[in-house]
Design a protein around this motif. Sequence first.
Motif, PDB file in Angstrom:
ATOM      1  N   ILE A 103      34.939  51.355  42.335  1.00 51.28           N
ATOM      2  CA  ILE A 103      35.018  49.947  42.720  1.00 51.28           C
ATOM      3  C   ILE A 103      34.435  49.115  41.577  1.00 51.28           C
ATOM      4  N   VAL A 104      35.182  48.107  41.136  1.00 47.01           N
ATOM      5  CA  VAL A 104      34.697  47.174  40.117  1.00 47.01           C
ATOM      6  C   VAL A 104      34.752  45.761  40.694  1.00 47.01           C
ATOM      7  N   LEU A 105      33.625  45.066  40.658  1.00 47.96           N
ATOM      8  CA  LEU A 105      33.555  43.670  41.093  1.00 47.96           C
ATOM      9  C   LEU A 105      33.427  42.788  39.865  1.00 47.96           C
ATOM     10  N   ALA A 106      34.122  41.655  39.876  1.00 46.86           N
ATOM     11  CA  ALA A 106      34.019  40.715  38.757  1.00 46.86           C
ATOM     12  C   ALA A 106      34.283  39.311  39.278  1.00 46.86           C
ATOM     13  N   ASP A 107      33.464  38.362  38.847  1.00 43.87           N
ATOM     14  CA  ASP A 107      33.616  36.979  39.277  1.00 43.87           C
ATOM     15  C   ASP A 107      34.944  36.404  38.810  1.00 43.87           C
ATOM     16  N   SER A 108      35.337  35.295  39.417  1.00 45.57           N
ATOM     17  CA  SER A 108      36.656  34.715  39.150  1.00 45.57           C
ATOM     18  C   SER A 108      36.783  34.123  37.760  1.00 45.57           C
ATOM     19  N   ASP A 109      35.663  33.709  37.146  1.00 43.19           N
ATOM     20  CA  ASP A 109      35.731  33.010  35.862  1.00 43.19           C
ATOM     21  C   ASP A 109      35.519  33.938  34.671  1.00 43.19           C
ATOM     22  N   ILE A 110      35.755  35.227  34.851  1.00 41.84           N
ATOM     23  CA  ILE A 110      35.520  36.225  33.806  1.00 41.84           C
ATOM     24  C   ILE A 110      36.830  36.582  33.105  1.00 41.84           C
ATOM     25  N   ALA A 111      36.790  36.671  31.774  1.00 42.88           N
ATOM     26  CA  ALA A 111      37.916  37.150  30.970  1.00 42.88           C
ATOM     27  C   ALA A 111      37.479  38.410  30.234  1.00 42.88           C
ATOM     28  N   VAL A 112      38.384  39.375  30.104  1.00 45.05           N
ATOM     29  CA  VAL A 112      38.027  40.684  29.553  1.00 45.05           C
ATOM     30  C   VAL A 112      39.066  41.144  28.531  1.00 45.05           C
ATOM     31  N   GLU A 122      39.888  26.785  39.274  1.00 45.92           N
ATOM     32  CA  GLU A 122      39.058  26.534  38.097  1.00 45.92           C
ATOM     33  C   GLU A 122      39.991  26.244  36.923  1.00 45.92           C
ATOM     34  N   PRO A 123      39.514  25.547  35.901  1.00 48.24           N
ATOM     35  CA  PRO A 123      40.410  25.128  34.806  1.00 48.24           C
ATOM     36  C   PRO A 123      41.214  26.251  34.162  1.00 48.24           C
ATOM     37  N   ARG A 124      40.629  27.440  33.996  1.00 42.64           N
ATOM     38  CA  ARG A 124      41.315  28.541  33.315  1.00 42.64           C
ATOM     39  C   ARG A 124      41.456  29.756  34.238  1.00 42.64           C
ATOM     40  N   LEU A 125      41.627  29.508  35.519  1.00 39.51           N
ATOM     41  CA  LEU A 125      41.667  30.615  36.472  1.00 39.51           C
ATOM     42  C   LEU A 125      42.822  31.570  36.166  1.00 39.51           C
ATOM     43  N   TYR A 126      44.021  31.047  35.973  1.00 43.01           N
ATOM     44  CA  TYR A 126      45.170  31.918  35.715  1.00 43.01           C
ATOM     45  C   TYR A 126      44.959  32.729  34.443  1.00 43.01           C
ATOM     46  N   THR A 146      43.916  38.493  32.183  1.00 39.70           N
ATOM     47  CA  THR A 146      43.280  39.541  31.366  1.00 39.70           C
ATOM     48  C   THR A 146      43.029  40.808  32.178  1.00 39.70           C
ATOM     49  N   PHE A 147      42.903  40.673  33.490  1.00 44.02           N
ATOM     50  CA  PHE A 147      42.732  41.859  34.345  1.00 44.02           C
ATOM     51  C   PHE A 147      44.072  42.545  34.607  1.00 44.02           C
ATOM     52  N   CYS A 148      45.162  41.794  34.527  1.00 41.97           N
ATOM     53  CA  CYS A 148      46.485  42.383  34.720  1.00 41.97           C
ATOM     54  C   CYS A 148      46.950  43.160  33.498  1.00 41.97           C
ATOM     55  N   GLU A 149      46.344  42.918  32.350  1.00 42.04           N
ATOM     56  CA  GLU A 149      46.799  43.502  31.095  1.00 42.04           C
ATOM     57  C   GLU A 149      45.892  44.638  30.624  1.00 42.04           C
ATOM     58  N   GLN A 150      45.319  45.356  31.570  1.00 39.55           N
ATOM     59  CA  GLN A 150      44.462  46.494  31.239  1.00 39.55           C
ATOM     60  C   GLN A 150      45.296  47.709  30.836  1.00 39.55           C
ATOM     61  N   LEU A 185      44.419  45.704  41.836  1.00 34.85           N
ATOM     62  CA  LEU A 185      43.767  44.396  41.787  1.00 34.85           C
ATOM     63  C   LEU A 185      43.805  43.773  43.170  1.00 34.85           C
ATOM     64  N   LEU A 186      42.618  43.507  43.714  1.00 36.66           N
ATOM     65  CA  LEU A 186      42.495  42.858  45.017  1.00 36.66           C
ATOM     66  C   LEU A 186      41.898  41.469  44.821  1.00 36.66           C
ATOM     67  N   PHE A 187      42.645  40.451  45.219  1.00 36.99           N
ATOM     68  CA  PHE A 187      42.157  39.079  45.174  1.00 36.99           C
ATOM     69  C   PHE A 187      41.951  38.602  46.609  1.00 36.99           C
TER      70      PHE A 187
END
Length: 401
Positions: A135-144, A58-62, A67-71, A78-80
């Motif tokens: 367990i936390v589920l989050a779609d791939s196009d989410i920024a937090v 996706e255009p902004r996947l990385y 944002t999930f790595c910087e919690q 983190l499981l991908f």
Amino acid sequence: MTVQPVVLLEWLVVAFCCAATVYAGVAAVAMPFFGKRAAVRHVGWTSVSVLKPLCGIEPRLYENLVTFCEQVHPCFQLLFGVSSPVDPAIAVVRRLQAAYPHCDIELVIDSRVHGSNLKVSNLINMAERARHEIIVLADSDIAVEPDYLDRVTAPLADPDTGVVTCLYRAQSVGGFWPRVGALFINEWFAPSVRVAHAGGSRRFGFGATLALRRATLAGIGGFEALKDCLADDYWLAEHARVLGLNTVLSSVMVATDVIEPTFATLWLREMRWLRTIRSVNPSGFASLCITFTTPWLLIGALFAVSLSGTEAVNAHPVMALTLWTSTLTGIIARILLHARSARYSRSFWHDLPLVPLRDMLLALQWLGAAFGSHVVWRGARMPVVNRVTQTRTSIVEIPDR
């Protein structure tokens, strides 16, 4: 005295116009300004496994995954997961692992298919590697935000909470049609959920975030209970509610990207959402007709103009006054809703001309979504018409084949 059928029909139209105006006003009040944050009291820290199913680039996947790595949470995994060894998302995860060596990042490549929902198959394969209690589920196009995990897991300290879910705001990535698509989320979907929530409804669950305890997931039969469900996020929360556990709408509002570059791709995505709503809540879907404000404002204005003649006004003075009041109030309410949904002032003026187009398009999509038995998701055609069967612990939706 017998009331003429034509007059009854006219008053029915007036009632719908007024209902649309009331809805717009309530939605404007129910929507918080983006950026408003509620304080969260932490009662302790619990380790978290975050599951992120991926499929393609996706255009902004990385940027979103970063944002999930910087919690700031002290302990999280983190499981991908991908289903193909040649999925281009693999390179993005490898880049994350190199950039954040201190993070517990694991990539799961597993092609096993467990049902008709390929995203759930991915989750089933990933869940085997999840080590933590939450367990936390989050779609791939989410920024937090950095405190995301702290805040979405806090309500799980209450044993009566089954699932915590989040609403989301959209940011367009691209040109005209992503802007129109962002309005779908910001000015229709999110406000409608806020209104339903304010009215006491808790029957929802959104793929933007679903947080639950491992014991709750086991109690509903694991992700296997969802392997043939179209609306897997909704049914995950619904199964927990069947167990007597509450669904909590978090104060956290995450961000999602709208990337559909053409009218056709945007139409398919939004038609999938609307037909999914129809599949899980037919009566709620039917009531959505009053949430598309502009068509009703236009109908009300035209009807009011038709009553502007002296003879017509004398015959129906209350109807004419009601229509004009409803139309003018509705315009103000719709602009206020747009203002409360805008992230900043430039967005308000930039997107204001799109509001009538967005509402009219929604009305057409609602009519189209009332029919049809399939949706398209990531290029795959999935059935909408479902039958329901009883399992050991909950009601499970099985698509007709």
